[in-house]
Write a protein that holds these residues in place. Sequence first.
Motif, mmCIF file in Angstrom:
data_model
loop_
_atom_site.group_PDB
_atom_site.id
_atom_site.type_symbol
_atom_site.label_atom_id
_atom_site.label_comp_id
_atom_site.label_asym_id
_atom_site.label_seq_id
_atom_site.Cartn_x
_atom_site.Cartn_y
_atom_site.Cartn_z
ATOM 1 N N UNK A 134 -133.404 -17.426 -28.729
ATOM 2 C CA UNK A 134 -134.611 -16.634 -28.992
ATOM 3 C C UNK A 134 -135.490 -17.256 -30.062
ATOM 4 N N UNK A 135 -134.911 -18.094 -30.929
ATOM 5 C CA UNK A 135 -135.682 -18.770 -31.971
ATOM 6 C C UNK A 135 -136.005 -20.215 -31.599
ATOM 7 N N UNK A 136 -135.727 -20.609 -30.354
ATOM 8 C CA UNK A 136 -135.941 -21.985 -29.933
ATOM 9 C C UNK A 136 -137.358 -22.245 -29.455
ATOM 10 N N UNK A 137 -137.659 -23.528 -29.275
ATOM 11 C CA UNK A 137 -138.971 -23.972 -28.791
ATOM 12 C C UNK A 137 -138.767 -25.358 -28.195
ATOM 13 N N UNK A 162 -133.094 -32.526 -22.210
ATOM 14 C CA UNK A 162 -134.116 -31.564 -22.633
ATOM 15 C C UNK A 162 -133.903 -31.322 -24.125
ATOM 16 N N UNK A 163 -134.975 -31.388 -24.919
ATOM 17 C CA UNK A 163 -134.808 -31.261 -26.362
ATOM 18 C C UNK A 163 -135.819 -30.278 -26.933
ATOM 19 N N UNK A 164 -135.378 -29.554 -27.972
ATOM 20 C CA UNK A 164 -136.240 -28.569 -28.612
ATOM 21 C C UNK A 164 -136.077 -28.572 -30.117
ATOM 22 N N UNK A 165 -136.898 -27.769 -30.774
ATOM 23 C CA UNK A 165 -136.855 -27.656 -32.230
ATOM 24 C C UNK A 165 -135.500 -27.125 -32.700
ATOM 25 N N UNK A 166 -135.187 -27.326 -33.987
ATOM 26 C CA UNK A 166 -133.876 -26.903 -34.493
ATOM 27 C C UNK A 166 -133.636 -25.397 -34.354
ATOM 28 N N UNK A 167 -132.398 -25.074 -34.009
ATOM 29 C CA UNK A 167 -131.890 -23.703 -33.995
ATOM 30 C C UNK A 167 -130.615 -23.714 -34.826
ATOM 31 N N UNK A 168 -130.567 -22.875 -35.853
ATOM 32 C CA UNK A 168 -129.413 -22.879 -36.769
ATOM 33 C C UNK A 168 -129.160 -24.266 -37.335
ATOM 34 N N UNK A 169 -130.251 -24.951 -37.701
ATOM 35 C CA UNK A 169 -130.211 -26.254 -38.391
ATOM 36 C C UNK A 169 -129.819 -27.422 -37.500
ATOM 37 N N UNK A 170 -129.669 -27.210 -36.191
ATOM 38 C CA UNK A 170 -129.370 -28.297 -35.261
ATOM 39 C C UNK A 170 -130.431 -28.361 -34.175
ATOM 40 N N UNK A 171 -130.861 -29.584 -33.828
ATOM 41 C CA UNK A 171 -131.788 -29.722 -32.717
ATOM 42 C C UNK A 171 -131.141 -29.198 -31.438
#
Length: 341
Positions: A68-71, A89-98
């Motif tokens: 839910x906090x991903x992008x 597929x790659x996204x912004x960090x979630x819980x400090x991990x990409x």
Amino acid sequence: MLRTEDGGYLWQTCAIPPGSEKLDFRGVQAFDENTAIVMSSGPGDQSRLYKTTDGCQTWKLVFINPDKDGFWDAIQLEPLRTGYLNGILIGDPVDSNFAIFITSDGGNNWRKWGRNGSGWKGPCGERNAKAANGEAIFAASNQSLLFSTSVYPEFLFVTGGKSRARLVSSNYSEWDGPPCSTSFMSDRLDFGGGGSSSGAFAQAITKWDGWLPEKVMVVGGDYTKPEEPSRTSLLIQKTGFHVPFSSYFENPVIAQTQPHGYRSSVAYDADQKLWITVGPNGTDISTDDGKNWRPLTPSPTDPADADKNWNAISLPFVVGPHGRIGRLRTIDQKAAVTKKP
């Protein structure tokens, strides 16, 4: 979305994936004339993947961001080889991990990469991609990510944000810790001053040399300051045979004459032996591997803004906002290179 079958002379309007009318599509990967996957970027479930197998007449929703906090920022796929990894597929960090996801069946099913998922094992086992505080990836052109399965599955991605820009490899990085702490992150990737709107936005290579790229060109800057030309490109190249990627930074090529503003996309034209990079305020080329860049201006037969307002390159095409599409011509070193269809 549009589709062409004749090199860009005629374009067909694609069907809109159901329920996606308000989504922001940033990435597209095509396998053949009928099969493609498109990626939307946005918070949480606004990041999605749709797949077509009938030339974009119909679409199937194949994956929704589970965080839910991903992008999501970028997607890269290669032709399917049964049993082999063929997409990242790659996204912004979630819980400090990409957030990184992988597929082995042409994008129909995706699973998480890393210690807690089903990623492949590197020399030090499965890993998480740890992000620095304030670090992020930009989804400007779907070029923050590079992927190849030429020998081993390998991917590279570039970052930006408040922590400063980095270039990250899946095979050698500080994620592993000793003895696999061969880091090639460096303040040499310094684009735009380390703010939330600055960093490395795109990368391109000349070719894969085994499981490592021969040369990597990185471009970026600060998208809130599109006219600022300071440190907007950097070339990284291999300095020996079968060396760890960390050695690419031993002799980076920092341009003496930079592109004349923030750049969101870059490509290497092997036929013309030149690099080309684009951004909102113009287009630049380099014929000396990034030592010097020079702006291109429209020829008398081109629209006055033929060099401007571009976001991404996928040779021979260049695209911009509001459905703007151009096609690369042979560059005569004096004329402009893009034209509207």
